[in-house]
Design an enzyme around this catalytic site. Structure first.
Site, mmCIF file in Angstrom:
data_model
loop_
_atom_site.group_PDB
_atom_site.id
_atom_site.type_symbol
_atom_site.label_atom_id
_atom_site.label_comp_id
_atom_site.label_asym_id
_atom_site.label_seq_id
_atom_site.Cartn_x
_atom_site.Cartn_y
_atom_site.Cartn_z
ATOM 1 N N TYR A 91 0.839 -1.197 0.000
ATOM 2 C CA TYR A 91 0.000 0.000 0.000
ATOM 3 C C TYR A 91 0.882 1.259 0.000
ATOM 4 O O TYR A 91 0.733 2.148 -0.853
ATOM 5 C CB TYR A 91 -0.932 0.006 1.227
ATOM 6 C CG TYR A 91 -1.563 1.354 1.471
ATOM 7 C CD1 TYR A 91 -2.501 1.865 0.581
ATOM 8 C CD2 TYR A 91 -1.183 2.137 2.567
ATOM 9 C CE1 TYR A 91 -3.063 3.123 0.783
ATOM 10 C CE2 TYR A 91 -1.740 3.387 2.777
ATOM 11 C CZ TYR A 91 -2.678 3.872 1.882
ATOM 12 O OH TYR A 91 -3.209 5.121 2.084
HETATM 13 N N1 UFG Z 1 -4.845 -0.295 17.268
HETATM 14 C C1 UFG Z 1 -5.129 -1.012 18.425
HETATM 15 N N2 UFG Z 1 -6.263 -1.766 18.449
HETATM 16 C C2 UFG Z 1 -7.135 -1.841 17.401
HETATM 17 C C3 UFG Z 1 -6.824 -1.100 16.214
HETATM 18 C C4 UFG Z 1 -5.673 -0.345 16.193
HETATM 19 O O1 UFG Z 1 -4.379 -0.975 19.403
HETATM 20 O O2 UFG Z 1 -8.139 -2.545 17.509
HETATM 21 C C5 UFG Z 1 -3.638 0.552 17.246
HETATM 22 C C6 UFG Z 1 -2.653 0.211 16.151
HETATM 23 O O3 UFG Z 1 -1.792 -0.820 16.567
HETATM 24 C C7 UFG Z 1 -1.964 1.542 15.950
HETATM 25 C C8 UFG Z 1 -3.057 2.566 16.234
HETATM 26 O O4 UFG Z 1 -4.051 1.863 16.958
HETATM 27 O O5 UFG Z 1 -0.954 1.697 16.902
HETATM 28 C C9 UFG Z 1 -3.676 3.137 14.973
HETATM 29 O O6 UFG Z 1 -4.039 2.055 14.125
HETATM 30 P P1 UFG Z 1 -4.867 2.232 12.781
HETATM 31 O O7 UFG Z 1 -5.018 0.866 12.198
HETATM 32 O O8 UFG Z 1 -6.084 3.025 13.041
HETATM 33 O O9 UFG Z 1 -3.931 3.152 11.901
HETATM 34 P P2 UFG Z 1 -2.418 2.974 11.408
HETATM 35 O O10 UFG Z 1 -1.600 3.992 12.121
HETATM 36 O O11 UFG Z 1 -1.973 1.585 11.481
HETATM 37 O O12 UFG Z 1 -2.578 3.297 9.857
HETATM 38 C C10 UFG Z 1 -3.089 4.534 9.398
HETATM 39 C C11 UFG Z 1 -3.936 4.288 8.149
HETATM 40 C C12 UFG Z 1 -3.095 3.712 7.041
HETATM 41 C C13 UFG Z 1 -1.899 4.593 6.809
HETATM 42 C C14 UFG Z 1 -1.154 4.835 8.098
HETATM 43 C C15 UFG Z 1 -0.067 5.832 7.878
HETATM 44 O O13 UFG Z 1 -4.989 3.398 8.430
HETATM 45 O O14 UFG Z 1 -3.856 3.669 5.854
HETATM 46 O O15 UFG Z 1 -2.026 5.358 9.098
HETATM 47 O O16 UFG Z 1 0.627 6.066 9.033
HETATM 48 F F1 UFG Z 1 -1.083 3.966 5.945
#
Ligand code: UFG
Length: 330
Positions: free
Chosen positions: A143
């Site tokens: 992605y």
């Molecule tokens: N998290 C939890 N529990 C959950 C879901 C998420 O602890 O049930 C944590 C994740 O581990 C992370 C944080 O919450 O630390 C945020 O997670 P998200 O999945 O909401 O977002 P990400 O930071 O992983 O990803 C987001 C976008 C992506 C993008 C990225 C860029 O969803 O599309 O930011 O930094 F690529």
């Protein structure tokens, strides 16, 4: 101005469409409705089109000419990190194939400016907490790679347009963690990110799961930069205006608040907004999660005079209200 918005029926796209319409721009929506929702844009002209399809370039050219489009905001893309690891070719086909057709249509018409949805996923796992745009990009999943390659394709298109003596400008926006709702009916209906996931679990009586609390952060949980979708939408408007008024000095911008919030802090904010006690479960670390990722927003603030208006409290409150879970029961 007439703006073609690809992915205009999506969560972020529809917020931008709403702001464009409010300020009196003509808007044409292109969406394949794989995840977009027609209700969000039902009063506008819509072209139902998969941008990666073999006839997409010709159909885009026809739509651009028919509506005298002068700018494009390109959202339409696949955006699930995990899915991109499982189905990389689908990501290359949709994200790179779709952008190729958009840029080919730009080349064949008189479109002057483009705003591209990029992502903080282009940075990968940086070893600094606060990331600025000139940091080396080392995406760690397909992605993020498609977003970085997309940025390169656009840079190459700008160079080629200059060589042809054609006016073409572009801005690439690297979104951090987008959340909240500017209007309840435009809220994120996909349950893919932390805030919607926690809200759904709370609504169904389940404990949210924290993916690791042993990171080297103050409370042990991961830190992210949560930006309100309405603020992000405003950044697109500021980008269009920036390209109208001058030769862009920069073409890539982080869009965040410059402030980080931990997973625990987000869950606490949700508990506060819903007036419920939420006791999360501790889970394993999720592969590929950087401990902290916060935007350095000096460039966008200096060049575009854009600054996030809302913080975590407003973001969470707007998401909770849109989900009908506010403590006042509204
Ligand atoms: N998290 C939890 N529990 C959950 C879901 C998420 O602890 O049930 C944590 C994740 O581990 C992370 C944080 O919450 O630390 C945020 O997670 P998200 O999945 O909401 O977002 P990400 O930071 O992983 O990803 C987001 C976008 C992506 C993008 C990225 C860029 O969803 O599309 O930011 O930094 F690529």
């Amino acid at each position: 101005m007439t703006v073609l918005v690809t992915g205009g029926a999506g969560y972020i796209g529809s917020h931008v469409v709403r702001l464009l319409v409010e300020r009196g721009d003509e808007v044409l929506v292109v969406d394949d409705f794989s995840t977009g929702i027609e209700n969000r844009v039902e009063d506008l002209p819509i072209v139902s089109l998969d941008l990666a399809a073999s006839d997409a370039e010709d159909r885009l050219v026809a739509a651009i000419e028919e509506h005298s489009v002068d700018s494009i905001i390109h959202f339409a893309a696949k955006k699930q990190v995990g899915e991109s690891v499982e189905q990389p070719l689908m990501y290359y086909r949709q994200n790179i194939g779709g952008l190729t057709n958009v840029l080919a249509a730009v080349e064949r018409t008189g479109v002057e400016s483009l705003v591209f949805s990029s992502s903080a996923a282009t940075y990968g796992m940086p070893d600094v907490e606060m990331v600025a745009e000139d940091l080396d990009c080392r995406p760690i999943n397909p992605y993020g790679e498609t977003k970085l390659i997309g940025e390169w394709m656009i840079d190459n298109a700008i160079t080629a347009a200059k060589m042809r003596g054609t006016a073409f400008k572009a801005v690439k926006l690297r979104y951090f963690n987008v959340a909240g709702a500017g209007w309840p009916e435009l809220a994120d209906t996909a349950v893919m990110n932390l805030i919607p996931i926690v809200l759904e679990r709370v609504a169904t009586g389940k404990a949210p799961i924290i993916f690791g609390d042993d990171y080297a952060t103050p409370d042990g949980t991961c830190i992210r930069d949560y930006v309100h979708v309405k603020d992000l939408a405003e950044a697109h408007i500021a980008s269009l205006d920036y390209m109208k008024s001058e030769e862009p000095a920069e073409t890539v911008f982080n869009v965040g608040t410059g402030k980080g919030a931990s997973v625990k802090e987000v869950i606490d904010a949700i508990a506060e907004a819903t007036d419920r006690e939420i006791v999360p479960e501790m889970g394993e670390r999720r592969a590929g999660d950087p401990p902290a990722l916060v935007a350095d927003v000096s460039r966008i603030s200096a060049q575009l005079s854009w600054k996030a208006e809302y913080g975590l409290t407003e973001i969470v409150r707007s998401a909770v209200d849109a989900a009908g879970m506010s403590s006042t029961g509204k």
